[in-house]
Structure formats: C-alpha cells, structure tokens
Design a protein around this motif. Structure first.
Motif, PDB file in Angstrom:
ATOM      1  N   GLY A  62       0.826  -1.209   0.000  1.00 56.32           N
ATOM      2  CA  GLY A  62       0.000   0.000   0.000  1.00 56.32           C
ATOM      3  C   GLY A  62       0.851   1.246   0.000  1.00 56.32           C
ATOM      4  O   GLY A  62       0.551   2.223  -0.702  1.00 56.32           O
ATOM      5  N   ALA A  63       1.948   1.244   0.771  1.00 54.25           N
ATOM      6  CA  ALA A  63       2.855   2.397   0.806  1.00 54.25           C
ATOM      7  C   ALA A  63       3.511   2.606  -0.554  1.00 54.25           C
ATOM      8  O   ALA A  63       3.682   3.745  -1.008  1.00 54.25           O
ATOM      9  N   ALA A  64       3.858   1.511  -1.248  1.00 53.54           N
ATOM     10  CA  ALA A  64       4.465   1.621  -2.576  1.00 53.54           C
ATOM     11  C   ALA A  64       3.456   2.192  -3.575  1.00 53.54           C
ATOM     12  O   ALA A  64       3.806   3.047  -4.395  1.00 53.54           O
ATOM     13  N   HIS A  65       2.217   1.736  -3.506  1.00 55.39           N
ATOM     14  CA  HIS A  65       1.180   2.281  -4.395  1.00 55.39           C
ATOM     15  C   HIS A  65       0.954   3.768  -4.118  1.00 55.39           C
ATOM     16  O   HIS A  65       0.796   4.562  -5.045  1.00 55.39           O
ATOM     17  N   LEU A  66       0.926   4.130  -2.855  1.00 54.63           N
ATOM     18  CA  LEU A  66       0.740   5.527  -2.483  1.00 54.63           C
ATOM     19  C   LEU A  66       1.900   6.377  -3.003  1.00 54.63           C
ATOM     20  O   LEU A  66       1.682   7.471  -3.534  1.00 54.63           O
ATOM     21  N   ALA A  67       3.124   5.875  -2.877  1.00 52.78           N
ATOM     22  CA  ALA A  67       4.292   6.613  -3.368  1.00 52.78           C
ATOM     23  C   ALA A  67       4.201   6.813  -4.880  1.00 52.78           C
ATOM     24  O   ALA A  67       4.472   7.915  -5.385  1.00 52.78           O
ATOM     25  N   ARG A  68       3.812   5.789  -5.633  1.00 54.15           N
ATOM     26  CA  ARG A  68       3.659   5.926  -7.085  1.00 54.15           C
ATOM     27  C   ARG A  68       2.557   6.923  -7.427  1.00 54.15           C
ATOM     28  O   ARG A  68       2.679   7.715  -8.361  1.00 54.15           O
ATOM     29  N   MET A  69       1.471   6.893  -6.666  1.00 49.52           N
ATOM     30  CA  MET A  69       0.368   7.821  -6.906  1.00 49.52           C
ATOM     31  C   MET A  69       0.836   9.268  -6.696  1.00 49.52           C
ATOM     32  O   MET A  69       0.558  10.145  -7.515  1.00 49.52           O
ATOM     33  N   ARG A  70       1.582   9.510  -5.625  1.00 41.49           N
ATOM     34  CA  ARG A  70       2.042  10.870  -5.338  1.00 41.49           C
ATOM     35  C   ARG A  70       3.078  11.326  -6.363  1.00 41.49           C
ATOM     36  O   ARG A  70       3.070  12.482  -6.791  1.00 41.49           O
ATOM     37  N   GLU A  71       3.976  10.433  -6.800  1.00 42.15           N
ATOM     38  CA  GLU A  71       4.956  10.780  -7.835  1.00 42.15           C
ATOM     39  C   GLU A  71       4.250  11.116  -9.148  1.00 42.15           C
ATOM     40  O   GLU A  71       4.632  12.065  -9.844  1.00 42.15           O
ATOM     41  N   GLY A  72       3.221  10.338  -9.483  1.00 48.63           N
ATOM     42  CA  GLY A  72       2.443  10.616 -10.696  1.00 48.63           C
ATOM     43  C   GLY A  72       1.754  11.969 -10.620  1.00 48.63           C
ATOM     44  O   GLY A  72       1.714  12.709 -11.601  1.00 48.63           O
ATOM     45  N   ALA A  73       1.217  12.294  -9.449  1.00 51.91           N
ATOM     46  CA  ALA A  73       0.556  13.592  -9.273  1.00 51.91           C
ATOM     47  C   ALA A  73       1.563  14.729  -9.404  1.00 51.91           C
ATOM     48  O   ALA A  73       1.261  15.770 -10.012  1.00 51.91           O
ATOM     49  N   GLU A  74       2.768  14.541  -8.889  1.00 50.56           N
ATOM     50  CA  GLU A  74       3.808  15.575  -9.015  1.00 50.56           C
ATOM     51  C   GLU A  74       4.225  15.756 -10.473  1.00 50.56           C
ATOM     52  O   GLU A  74       4.423  16.886 -10.934  1.00 50.56           O
ATOM     53  N   ARG A  75       4.350  14.641 -11.220  1.00 50.60           N
ATOM     54  CA  ARG A  75       4.688  14.740 -12.645  1.00 50.60           C
ATOM     55  C   ARG A  75       3.574  15.456 -13.414  1.00 50.60           C
ATOM     56  O   ARG A  75       3.836  16.293 -14.269  1.00 50.60           O
ATOM     57  N   LEU A  76       2.326  15.127 -13.099  1.00 44.45           N
ATOM     58  CA  LEU A  76       1.195  15.775 -13.754  1.00 44.45           C
ATOM     59  C   LEU A  76       1.183  17.272 -13.456  1.00 44.45           C
ATOM     60  O   LEU A  76       0.949  18.098 -14.346  1.00 44.45           O
ATOM     61  N   ASP A  77       1.466  17.644 -12.211  1.00 45.82           N
ATOM     62  CA  ASP A  77       1.521  19.053 -11.836  1.00 45.82           C
ATOM     63  C   ASP A  77       2.600  19.772 -12.645  1.00 45.82           C
ATOM     64  O   ASP A  77       2.359  20.864 -13.180  1.00 45.82           O
ATOM     65  N   ALA A  78       3.782  19.167 -12.758  1.00 44.88           N
ATOM     66  CA  ALA A  78       4.869  19.779 -13.529  1.00 44.88           C
ATOM     67  C   ALA A  78       4.482  19.908 -15.000  1.00 44.88           C
ATOM     68  O   ALA A  78       4.778  20.926 -15.642  1.00 44.88           O
ATOM     69  N   MET A  79       3.808  18.901 -15.542  1.00 45.21           N
ATOM     70  CA  MET A  79       3.367  18.967 -16.937  1.00 45.21           C
ATOM     71  C   MET A  79       2.363  20.085 -17.145  1.00 45.21           C
ATOM     72  O   MET A  79       2.396  20.778 -18.171  1.00 45.21           O
ATOM     73  N   MET A  80       1.468  20.276 -16.190  1.00 41.35           N
ATOM     74  CA  MET A  80       0.470  21.340 -16.312  1.00 41.35           C
ATOM     75  C   MET A  80       1.139  22.716 -16.287  1.00 41.35           C
ATOM     76  O   MET A  80       0.760  23.613 -17.051  1.00 41.35           O
ATOM     77  N   VAL A  81       2.140  22.887 -15.425  1.00 34.43           N
ATOM     78  CA  VAL A  81       2.881  24.151 -15.389  1.00 34.43           C
ATOM     79  C   VAL A  81       3.562  24.382 -16.733  1.00 34.43           C
ATOM     80  O   VAL A  81       3.527  25.482 -17.289  1.00 34.43           O
ATOM     81  N   ASP A  82       4.178  23.317 -17.294  1.00 33.57           N
ATOM     82  CA  ASP A  82       4.819  23.439 -18.605  1.00 33.57           C
ATOM     83  C   ASP A  82       3.814  23.854 -19.667  1.00 33.57           C
ATOM     84  O   ASP A  82       4.089  24.745 -20.471  1.00 33.57           O
ATOM     85  N   LEU A  83       2.660  23.231 -19.676  1.00 35.47           N
ATOM     86  CA  LEU A  83       1.645  23.530 -20.685  1.00 35.47           C
ATOM     87  C   LEU A  83       1.132  24.963 -20.554  1.00 35.47           C
ATOM     88  O   LEU A  83       1.009  25.685 -21.549  1.00 35.47           O
ATOM     89  N   VAL A  84       0.873  25.405 -19.328  1.00 38.97           N
ATOM     90  CA  VAL A  84       0.406  26.778 -19.110  1.00 38.97           C
ATOM     91  C   VAL A  84       1.476  27.774 -19.562  1.00 38.97           C
ATOM     92  O   VAL A  84       1.170  28.760 -20.244  1.00 38.97           O
ATOM     93  N   ASP A  85       2.743  27.513 -19.212  1.00 46.51           N
ATOM     94  CA  ASP A  85       3.829  28.405 -19.639  1.00 46.51           C
ATOM     95  C   ASP A  85       3.940  28.429 -21.158  1.00 46.51           C
ATOM     96  O   ASP A  85       4.114  29.487 -21.760  1.00 46.51           O
TER      97      ASP A  85
END
Length: 173
Positions: free
Chosen positions: A15-38
């Motif tokens: 469960g901790a590994a799944h949670l870590a992957r979920m949070r890493e994916g959310a961070e990557r998505l956030d960075a992608m959104m910033v890139d797209l907006v810029d």
C-alpha cells in the motif's frame, strides 16, 4: 487525499508503494500542467518592452531553485549589471527555464556550477548560460508534439520561443 492517507493510516509495504507511485504521478502531472500553461502563455499576449535587469532575473531564478532544493551544492556566478530591453515577465520565465535546465543536467547528487553572463553586440544583448552538467540528450517524452526537435525538453522550447518573440535566437550547445 494521498497525503492524508500517508499520514493518517497504517499501510502495509504494498500500500505504501502504491501511495508513493500515486504521489509521484501527481507531481509529474503538476509539472506537466505548469509546462503547458507556460507554453500557452508565451504566445498569449504582446510583449511589453522596457528595460529589464537580467542580473536580478538570474538571481531570482537561482534563489527559487535553491529554495526548492535546500542544501544542494550549487554555485551560480551571475555577472553584475546585465541589462536588456524586453518583456520582464517573459524574460523571467526564460531565465527560470534556462537555469532550471542547467540545474537538472547537473545530476541529482553532483555539484551545480553555472555562470550567467551577457554582452552587447550590434545593438543586441547576448546572454550566455554555461553549466558543467551532462549533455542535453535526455529528450522528454511529454509534449513531444509541442517540443522543438532541437530542444531537450519543453522548457527549452519555451525559452526558445521567448527569445524568438524578442527578435533573437537561442543556441544550445
């Protein structure tokens, strides 16, 4: 919710590994959104030209990188009194993207060594950012259709477009 789940309950190792992957994916998505907006913002409005303190913009971008990566062994040498004429907001974004690229190329544990300098030639400002990082060979897969084929990632394409909007050219070696 992932942050709450990580702090509020007991998870087994799977469960901790799944949670870590979920949070890493959310961070990557956030960075992608910033890139797209810029990327979208660069072509959005007409540049407002005026005097710009490039030294201040380089120091500002450096402080943001240091704040995001505290304790990092970094030495950024910024030439004093660098000036240009351009859109301060766009040039700040350009500086963030170029210094951020130099920062990432240094590697996770390697010391960061960057020099920012400028000179005037034929009525134009020539900005140089030199880093001691790796070659720019890791092309990002995100936004491959938006990224200039000559650029290592979308951040370099954003910087290139800003420079072009100011009537210049970006050469990365």
């Amino acid at each position: 919710f992932g942050k709450l789940l990580g702090t509020g309950s007991v998870l087994d190792s799977a469960g901790a590994a799944h949670l870590a992957r979920m949070r890493e994916g959310a961070e990557r998505l956030d960075a992608m959104m910033v890139d797209l907006v810029d990327w979208l913002r660069v072509d959005g409005a007409s540049p407002k030209r005026g005097p710009v303190d490039l030294t201040l913009l380089a120091e500002w971008a450096t402080m943001e990188l240091l704040d995001a990566d505290p304790g990092r062994d970094a030495c950024v040498d910024v030439q004093p009194e660098m000036q240009a004429i351009g859109d301060e907001h766009l040039l700040r974004l350009m500086m963030q993207r170029l210094l951020g690229a130099a920062w990432r190329r240094a590697g996770a544990d390697a010391p960061i060594r960057v020099t920012v300098s400028a000179s005037d030639a034929a009525g134009a400002t020539i900005l140089r950012i030199h880093d001691a990082g790796r070659d720019m060979t890791d092309a990002a897969s995100e936004f491959a259709g938006l990224r200039d084929p000559d650029d290592a990632d979308i951040g370099m394409t954003i910087a290139r477009r800003i420079v072009e909007r100011h009537g210049g050219a970006l050469d990365a070696q």
